[in-house]
Scaffold this motif. Structure first.
Motif, PDB file in Angstrom:
ATOM      1  N   LEU A  15       3.049   9.046  -1.617  1.00 15.69           N
ATOM      2  CA  LEU A  15       1.689   9.008  -1.083  1.00 15.69           C
ATOM      3  C   LEU A  15       1.536   7.859  -0.088  1.00 15.69           C
ATOM      4  CD1 LEU A  15      -0.231   9.627  -4.419  1.00 15.69           C
ATOM      5  CD2 LEU A  15       0.208  11.297  -2.586  1.00 15.69           C
TER       6      LEU A  15
ATOM      7  N   GLU B 216     -10.895  11.945  -1.521  1.00 14.25           N
ATOM      8  CA  GLU B 216     -10.013  12.781  -2.345  1.00 14.25           C
ATOM      9  C   GLU B 216      -8.818  13.266  -1.533  1.00 14.25           C
ATOM     10  OE1 GLU B 216      -9.781  17.112  -4.583  1.00 14.25           O
ATOM     11  OE2 GLU B 216     -11.690  16.447  -3.713  1.00 14.25           O
TER      12      GLU B 216
ATOM     13  N   ARG C  21      -4.283  12.054  -1.061  1.00 20.90           N
ATOM     14  CA  ARG C  21      -3.221  13.038  -1.310  1.00 20.90           C
ATOM     15  C   ARG C  21      -2.254  13.180  -0.137  1.00 20.90           C
ATOM     16  NH1 ARG C  21      -7.196  17.688  -3.286  1.00 20.90           N
ATOM     17  NH2 ARG C  21      -5.533  19.044  -2.493  1.00 20.90           N
TER      18      ARG C  21
ATOM     19  N   THR D 141       0.844  12.747   2.069  1.00 26.64           N
ATOM     20  CA  THR D 141       2.217  12.304   1.802  1.00 26.64           C
ATOM     21  C   THR D 141       2.946  11.988   3.117  1.00 26.64           C
ATOM     22  OG1 THR D 141       3.151  14.526   1.947  1.00 26.64           O
ATOM     23  CG2 THR D 141       2.321  13.812  -0.225  1.00 26.64           C
TER      24      THR D 141
ATOM     25  N   GLU E  90      -7.342  19.933   3.818  1.00 28.00           N
ATOM     26  CA  GLU E  90      -6.421  19.576   2.750  1.00 28.00           C
ATOM     27  C   GLU E  90      -5.079  19.190   3.370  1.00 28.00           C
ATOM     28  OE1 GLU E  90      -4.282  21.503  -1.201  1.00 28.00           O
ATOM     29  OE2 GLU E  90      -5.898  22.600  -0.182  1.00 28.00           O
TER      30      GLU E  90
END
Length: 310
Positions: A71, A88, A92, A94, A135
């Motif tokens: 991460l 959030e 996440r 990476t 996302e």
């Protein structure tokens, strides 16, 4: 040297009034043709610099400094306070997501930076301040700050700045003198741009990728990483700036573009800095240019005047 291989290409450059400076062709490991419209000298590679940053990441992963699924926030614990809104998605992201331009930003925060001389802004801060609206790993946004974060992660994890790390791992073994690399206001190599190389040295790096990371019997970059980097990691169908031709809609790897010509890929920099790798032809075509209006026309020189001759 093949003295006629580039004749049609050179004529097309003249006809289209393209500002190509140097072009070189390697095949079967040898430099087989070149044409210098101007004397060869170190040239700013712009975003072709990104691929060098990617290969540094691949080497560092192999050496155990970090993993592709690590991460990003874990490398920058002091930056989370700069975030606004929901974090959030941000938490996440990476290293893999940075490599394939899928951090989740809707736009590149570096475009908002104050580039006037003397400004001490921090690109990492801009990265964390930019809303993460997609996302991570799902949406391609061409994002210079993502590549910059890879440069910072190399520095943090290895204790060596990107330029020094790459000199030890790649440039020195390729007999390339340590090149200049422009720095951010905090003194880190930009990663996303800023590397200066001659066309011939740039073509050696293209040969290294074609060799899947091997050079003179040494495995400089893990072959498995080169295979990942030169394969589609994310789709680019909705990348739609005015200049985007079919060569920008074939997908993106790890800081590399896939071409419309089957099973080929390229380094790609502003104003026509290209290294086009053609595995099926065992060939590498390198362009250094200063073309402000039709840089994609330089890519197309390869398809229209050269590839069928190889």
């Amino acid at each position: 040297m093949n003295t006629v291989l580039l004749d049609e290409l050179v004529a097309s450059v003249g006809k289209q009034n393209l500002r190509v400076l140097n072009v070189m062709v390697r095949q079967n490991g040898e430099l087989i043709a070149r044409h210098d419209f101007e004397e060869e000298q170190p040239h700013l590679l712009y975003s072709a610099s990104k691929t060098f940053t990617s290969m540094a990441v691949g080497i560092a992963v192999h050496e155990g400094y970090f993993r592709l699924n690590d991460l990003v926030v874990d490398f920058f614990p002091d930056y989370l306070h700069t975030c606004t809104g929901d974090t959030e998605f941000l938490k996440r992201i990476t290293i893999h997501d940075l490599l394939c331009m899928a951090a989740g930003h809707a736009e590149c925060p570096v475009n908002k930076a104050d580039w006037r001389s003397g400004q001490k802004w921090d690109i990492a801060e801009l990265f964390f301040e930019e809303p993460v609206v997609f996302e991570p790993g799902t949406h391609f946004t061409y994002d210079n700050s993502a590549t910059y974060m890879l440069s910072r992660i190399i520095s943090s994890a290895t204790g060596t700045n990107l330029d020094d790390y790459l000199y030890e791992k790649i440039f020195h073994p390729l007999d390339i003198p340590k090149p200049d690399w422009d720095r951010c206001p905090l003194g880190f190599p930009q990663g996303f741009s800023g590397l200066h190389l001659t066309a011939e040295y740039l073509s050696r790096f293209g040969q290294l990728l074609l060799n899947k990371g091997a050079w003179n019997g040494q495995q400089l970059i893990p072959s498995g990483y080169v295979e990942q980097a030169t394969s589609v990691q994310i789709k680019t169908d909705d990348f739609t700036p005015d200049f985007a031709t079919a060569d920008y809609h074939q997908g993106y790897g790890y800081q590399l573009w896939m071409n419309s010509y089957p099973n080929s890929y390229r380094l790609d920099g502003l104003y026509g800095q290209y290294v086009i790798v053609l595995p099926e032809k065992n060939a590498v075509v390198t362009y250094v240019s200063d073309e402000p209006d039709n840089m994609t026309g330089i890519i197309e020189l390869t398809w229209n005047t050269l590839v069928d001759k190889l």
